[in-house]
Design a protein around this motif. Structure first.
Motif: not given
Ligand SMILES: NC(=O)c1ccc[n+]([C@@H]2O[C@H](COP(=O)([O-])OP(=O)(O)OC[C@H]3O[C@@H](n4cnc5c(N)ncnc54)[C@H](OP(=O)(O)O)[C@@H]3O)[C@@H](O)[C@H]2O)c1
Length: 354
Positions: A262-274
């Motif tokens: 979850f947090l890795r996705n947000i760090d990588t792609y930004g909040v909404v896409p993450g």
């Protein structure tokens, strides 16, 4: 006061000991100021030092009014502690100056690797009387992560765990050593995996079956066993649900991972896409389980006063004991981070501050 701070994200060289930091002020009526006597080091400290979670944590920090200069720096790491209440906000009724407390600090706040920390009174409880501050500091973060994973998400309780078969992956670390003890205290049957050097420790904590992943084929050994009611998986792995085949089918069994992306996705792609990517990842996990009637769930550390109090009772009844592998002086915090980062934990690493 003295506090270990980072002024940017990176490796250990980003950590500096400031001896002239301001003692944090109480800003909310339900906050308390705690003199930190001891704090533990958790993998999240190492990851946050490198920037993990900053996208989401910064949104929370902005909302909470923590930024004074539109930046999270200087940032103090450290997510749990044991210490003494110095001052309370005007709406705090349950604690007073001088009380010995243990607790956690939410990741968006300034942490506990400092002489003082301000926390919400809902994030602390009275320290178990039978523990020293060093022993107590080893428990809150891993204890409440287990509480979230096993009780809140995994739906285990003191009255329904007896007779349940539970697999704890990585039994020798901070999470695993606590999980084994909590499940045994509630009467469950524990199988765990660890490396050869930790077999004795996890047996000592009560594990019924131990699989040494260095000398045994874990997948083969698990196939020889009856299937499980619940699997706790704390390891970050590309195959998030690799143990799913060992769950009982169509029996409300659950795989609970506490290493979701979850947090890795947000760090990588930004909040909404993450968030969108995480919903997709979780859906894939859920579908993989659903075809065999199993459920796959993600769990996260969550502050819980009820959890802390229940854990406190189990500690005072000596059903759960602290597993402190090594204690470092405050000035030697960098060595404590290096130790945890090297892996191979056998319980917890604690920093003695006072
Ligand atoms: N979601 C959340 O809020 C949350 C909160 C806390 C922790 N976590 C997750 O839980 C993980 C573990 O935390 P921790 O505090 O227990 O870390 P830790 O104290 O560093 O322990 C990790 C343990 O895993 C063992 N290990 C590594 N690879 C293994 C394998 N293939 N099979 C069995 N054991 C293995 C290590 O021992 P050896 O190297 O000797 O095998 C070590 O004892 C964190 O990295 C994080 O992903 C999540």
């Amino acid at each position: 006061m003295s506090a270990w701070q980072i002024h940017g994200y990176g490796e250990n060289e980003k950590l500096t000991l400031s001896t002239s930091s301001r003692i944090p002020a109480i800003k909310h009526p339900k906050d308390i100021l705690v003199e930190v006597h001891a704090a533990s080091v958790n993998p999240i400290d190492i990851r946050m030092r490198g920037g993990y979670g900053h996208s989401l944590f910064n949104i929370w920090r902005n909302q909470g009014g923590m930024f004074s200069t539109r930046s999270e720096f200087p940032l103090v790491l450290g997510r749990d502690f044991s210490g003494v209440v110095i001052e309370t906000g005007k709406d705090v009724k349950t604690y007073k100056a001088g009380d010995e407390v243990w607790g956690v600090v939410n990741a968006q706040k300034q942490g506990s690797h400092a002489e003082y920390t301000v926390v919400s009174s809902s994030e602390v409880a009275l320290k178990p009387k039978n523990l020293t501050h060093v022993e107590a500091a080893s428990i809150p973060y891993v204890g409440l992560t287990n509480w979230a994973a096993l009780y809140s998400v995994g739906e285990l309780t003191p009255s329904n765990t007896r007779g349940q078969r539970i697999l704890v992956i990585a039994g020798s670390g901070g999470i695993g050593t606590f999980a084994i003890q909590l499940i045994k205290a509630w009467g469950g049957d524990v199988t765990t995996t660890c490396s050869s050097e930790s077999v004795e420790i996890v047996r000592d904590l009560g594990a019924d079956v131990v699989i040494d992943y260095k000398t045994q084929d874990v997948q083969y050994e698990l196939r020889q066993q009856d299937r499980f009611d619940l699997i706790l998986d704390p390891l970050v792995s590309k195959k998030r649900v690799e143990y799913i085949n060992y769950l009982k089918q169509w029996r409300n069994s659950k795989l609970v991972t506490i290493a979701p992306p979850f947090l890795r996705n947000i760090d990588t792609y930004g909040v909404v896409p993450g968030v969108v990517k995480s919903v997709g990842d979780l859906s894939c996990d859920v579908i993989k389980g659903a075809k065999d009637g199993c459920s796959v769930r993600w769990a996260f550390f969550t502050p819980s006063q009820k959890g802390l109090r229940e854990i406190s009772k189990l500690v005072e009844m000596e059903k759960i004991r602290p597993v402190v592998e090594k204690v470092y002086d405050f000035e030697d915090l960098l060595s404590a981070y290096e130790k945890l980062e090297a892996g191979h934990s056998r319980g917890k690493t604690v920093i003695q501050i006072k």
